[in-house]
Design a protein around this motif. Structure first.
Motif, PDB file in Angstrom:
ATOM      1  N   GLY A  49       0.781  -1.242   0.000  1.00  0.00           N
ATOM      2  CA  GLY A  49       0.000   0.000   0.000  1.00  0.00           C
ATOM      3  C   GLY A  49       0.798   1.269   0.000  1.00  0.00           C
ATOM      4  O   GLY A  49       0.248   2.347   0.228  1.00  0.00           O
ATOM      5  N   ALA A  50       2.106   1.204  -0.243  1.00  0.00           N
ATOM      6  CA  ALA A  50       2.942   2.413  -0.290  1.00  0.00           C
ATOM      7  C   ALA A  50       3.277   2.720  -1.746  1.00  0.00           C
ATOM      8  O   ALA A  50       3.703   1.843  -2.494  1.00  0.00           O
ATOM      9  CB  ALA A  50       4.227   2.208   0.510  1.00  0.00           C
ATOM     10  N   LYS A  51       3.083   3.964  -2.121  1.00  0.00           N
ATOM     11  CA  LYS A  51       3.333   4.377  -3.502  1.00  0.00           C
ATOM     12  C   LYS A  51       4.569   5.266  -3.538  1.00  0.00           C
ATOM     13  O   LYS A  51       4.539   6.416  -3.166  1.00  0.00           O
ATOM     14  CB  LYS A  51       2.118   5.137  -4.044  1.00  0.00           C
ATOM     15  N   VAL A  52       5.685   4.683  -3.983  1.00  0.00           N
ATOM     16  CA  VAL A  52       6.941   5.415  -4.061  1.00  0.00           C
ATOM     17  C   VAL A  52       7.279   5.754  -5.507  1.00  0.00           C
ATOM     18  O   VAL A  52       7.770   6.828  -5.812  1.00  0.00           O
ATOM     19  CB  VAL A  52       8.090   4.609  -3.422  1.00  0.00           C
ATOM     20  N   PHE A  53       7.002   4.809  -6.406  1.00  0.00           N
ATOM     21  CA  PHE A  53       7.202   5.030  -7.835  1.00  0.00           C
ATOM     22  C   PHE A  53       5.918   4.632  -8.559  1.00  0.00           C
ATOM     23  O   PHE A  53       5.116   3.862  -8.040  1.00  0.00           O
ATOM     24  CB  PHE A  53       8.337   4.165  -8.405  1.00  0.00           C
ATOM     25  N   TYR A  66       8.055  10.741  -1.714  1.00  0.00           N
ATOM     26  CA  TYR A  66       9.055  10.253  -0.767  1.00  0.00           C
ATOM     27  C   TYR A  66      10.407  10.870  -1.098  1.00  0.00           C
ATOM     28  O   TYR A  66      10.760  11.021  -2.269  1.00  0.00           O
ATOM     29  CB  TYR A  66       9.161   8.727  -0.824  1.00  0.00           C
ATOM     30  N   VAL A  67      11.138  11.234  -0.046  1.00  0.00           N
ATOM     31  CA  VAL A  67      12.457  11.829  -0.219  1.00  0.00           C
ATOM     32  C   VAL A  67      13.466  11.021   0.590  1.00  0.00           C
ATOM     33  O   VAL A  67      13.103  10.282   1.502  1.00  0.00           O
ATOM     34  CB  VAL A  67      12.471  13.311   0.230  1.00  0.00           C
ATOM     35  N   GLY A  68      14.737  11.178   0.250  1.00  0.00           N
ATOM     36  CA  GLY A  68      15.785  10.458   0.958  1.00  0.00           C
ATOM     37  C   GLY A  68      16.790   9.895  -0.022  1.00  0.00           C
ATOM     38  O   GLY A  68      17.186  10.558  -0.975  1.00  0.00           O
ATOM     39  N   VAL A  69      17.185   8.634   0.205  1.00  0.00           N
ATOM     40  CA  VAL A  69      18.186   8.014  -0.664  1.00  0.00           C
ATOM     41  C   VAL A  69      17.889   6.528  -0.807  1.00  0.00           C
ATOM     42  O   VAL A  69      17.419   5.877   0.124  1.00  0.00           O
ATOM     43  CB  VAL A  69      19.615   8.226  -0.098  1.00  0.00           C
ATOM     44  N   LEU A  70      18.126   6.012  -2.017  1.00  0.00           N
ATOM     45  CA  LEU A  70      17.974   4.592  -2.318  1.00  0.00           C
ATOM     46  C   LEU A  70      19.248   4.086  -2.968  1.00  0.00           C
ATOM     47  O   LEU A  70      19.821   4.768  -3.821  1.00  0.00           O
ATOM     48  CB  LEU A  70      16.806   4.377  -3.288  1.00  0.00           C
ATOM     49  N   GLU A  71      19.662   2.894  -2.603  1.00  0.00           N
ATOM     50  CA  GLU A  71      20.825   2.283  -3.228  1.00  0.00           C
ATOM     51  C   GLU A  71      20.396   0.986  -3.911  1.00  0.00           C
ATOM     52  O   GLU A  71      19.710   0.155  -3.315  1.00  0.00           O
ATOM     53  CB  GLU A  71      21.912   1.981  -2.192  1.00  0.00           C
ATOM     54  N   THR A  72      20.772   0.812  -5.166  1.00  0.00           N
ATOM     55  CA  THR A  72      20.406  -0.386  -5.913  1.00  0.00           C
ATOM     56  C   THR A  72      21.516  -1.425  -5.806  1.00  0.00           C
ATOM     57  O   THR A  72      22.610  -1.146  -5.332  1.00  0.00           O
ATOM     58  CB  THR A  72      20.155  -0.038  -7.393  1.00  0.00           C
ATOM     59  N   LYS A  73      21.230  -2.620  -6.302  1.00  0.00           N
ATOM     60  CA  LYS A  73      22.197  -3.713  -6.217  1.00  0.00           C
ATOM     61  C   LYS A  73      23.468  -3.421  -7.005  1.00  0.00           C
ATOM     62  O   LYS A  73      24.550  -3.887  -6.652  1.00  0.00           O
ATOM     63  CB  LYS A  73      21.566  -5.008  -6.724  1.00  0.00           C
TER      64      LYS A  73
END
Length: 439
Positions: A49-53, A66-73
């Motif tokens: 139920g969370a919509k980030v993208f 949403y704000v902040g930082v994401l790191e991918t593989k």
């Protein structure tokens, strides 16, 4: 391609291709592997139920609030900043990014109760740091200060067998031993050592920092602190150790570093993700950050008022002799017999767009009507708060009336200047302006 991509809310992320345009803060190009990882995350978030993208095409994603930082593989880090300022023709991307980063730092400090201190001009270079490096920098500075002042030790109860007596002899075990082992003493005693929950958690956060930081300055300091704390073990149960984190006069030095440790170890995410890969993941909903930021400054400005967030004393329905469907306004302020309900919206509206109803949504107005009816009985005004925008929303809109015969049932729509928060007091208590009747 850079492994750090900086964008703003509602930006587009597309798969890079040969000859693609240069990335901007509103449309960035990322590798195919990073895009696929974000699609997997998006599916995981949506199930909870969370919509980030949201998909905006076969190879394009659109960010949400949403704000902040994401790191991918694959090692790509995506820094997401608030979309608060309009880009002026004279401003570069770097100038806008610096403004948005500084705003996000202020809002995180208030919302997460972070003990952030900035030394002024000497730290101006830190404004260029991505948000995750700023968090790491604050953690390391507090850890260094803690070591300089002295880590706290604690007594640990140890049970062991020795050829000598120390502490308390365990008589029952000793009597049950065979004659060949009578020279071995089962004993129990206390050891004064650095192994305690607070130190274990800080050491675990330091290990994360050593792996995640890409700042040479932070990496160097982290390695120095790591060498100085080699005898501290890592936490084996982070949640349990946080429950055992103590406070008090002897541990007052640990108060400043605790929020930064929580931030690094919890790795804030909208939902819990499955699998072993998390990366450096820190995501915060801007709606909630804005609400906390406004409430913080209202408490500071309106010292003689009672300010309450997420009030939930009223319900919109009664069903089978019980009340259901709570009404929860963001902020409720009260002083003697005067009551005001305020709701914050992290949305951009335009006071010059009268034909489009300024960008106000029907659902927001209907929500405020319910607050006015159930919390105030239409005896006082309700207030919608939107972020200030230069040339677009810089003064309150004409007041709206819910009822043509009662000028007390009013709705105010006011701006909140994030750089000048004290202005909100004048807007809340401003006299009645031209009234627009809601139909």
């Amino acid at each position: 391609m850079s492994d750090l991509i900086t964008v703003r809310e509602y930006a587009y992320l597309s798969v890079a291709y040969a000859g693609c345009p240069e990335s901007t803060i509103d449309h960035a190009y990322i590798s195919s592997s990073a895009f696929d990882h974000l699609c997997e995350l998006s599916a995981s978030f949506s199930r909870h139920g969370a919509k980030v993208f949201e998909l905006a095409g076969r190879r394009k994603l659109r960010l949400d609030q949403y704000v902040g930082v994401l790191e991918t593989k694959c090692g790509t880090r995506i820094e997401i900043l608030p979309k608060h300022v309009d880009i002026e023709p004279s401003e570069s991307n770097e100038m806008v990014i610096a403004k948005e980063r500084e705003l996000l730092k202020k809002m995180l400090k208030v919302s997460l109760h972070l003990p952030y201190r900035d030394a002024g001009e000497a730290n101006l270079s830190r404004f260029k740091q991505p948000i995750h490096e700023w968090i790491i920098d604050q953690f390391l500075c507090n850890f260094e200060k803690l070591i300089q002042r002295g880590l706290r030790f604690d007594y640990q109860r140890v049970q062991e067998e020795q050829k000598y007596l120390r502490g308390q002899l365990q008589h029952v075990k000793h009597m049950r031993q065979s004659p060949a082992r009578k020279h071995i003493f089962p004993i129990e005693h206390d050891i004064y050592e650095v192994d305690r929950p607070e130190n274990r958690l800080i050491k675990t956060a330091l290990e994360v920092v050593c792996k995640k930081t890409r700042s040479s300055k932070n990496w160097k300091l982290a390695q120095e602190l790591r060498l100085m704390t080699g005898e501290i073990p890592k936490s084996q149960n982070i949640a349990q150790d946080f429950k055992q984190w103590q406070s008090g006069r002897l541990l007052v030095l640990y108060a400043d570093i605790k929020p930064w440790t929580e931030l690094i170890l919890s790795e804030y995410m909208p939902v819990s993700t499955q699998g072993g890969w998390r990366g450096m993941s820190l995501l915060f909903p801007m709606e909630r950050l804005f609400e906390h930021y406004v409430a913080y400054h209202l408490r500071r400005i309106l010292k003689d008022w009672k300010v309450k967030t997420q009030a939930s004393s009223q319900h919109i329905c009664t069903h089978e002799n019980r009340q259901i469907f709570k009404l929860k306004p963001d902020i409720y302020i009260e002083k003697q017999n005067k009551k005001i309900v305020l709701d914050t919206k992290w949305k951009l509206i335009d006071q010059n767009n009268l034909s489009g109803r300024y960008g106000l949504k029907d659902s927001d107005i209907q929500q405020m009507f319910a607050y006015s009816h159930h919390y105030l009985q239409h005896s006082s005004e309700v207030i919608l708060i939107y972020p200030y925008r230069k040339d677009k929303f810089y003064q309150p809109l004409p007041q709206f009336a819910f009822n043509a015969t009662d000028n007390r049932a009013l709705l105010k729509v006011i701006p909140f200047n994030l750089d000048k928060p004290d202005d909100i007091k004048n807007y809340i208590f401003a006299p009645t302006q031209n009234i627009v009747l809601l139909k």
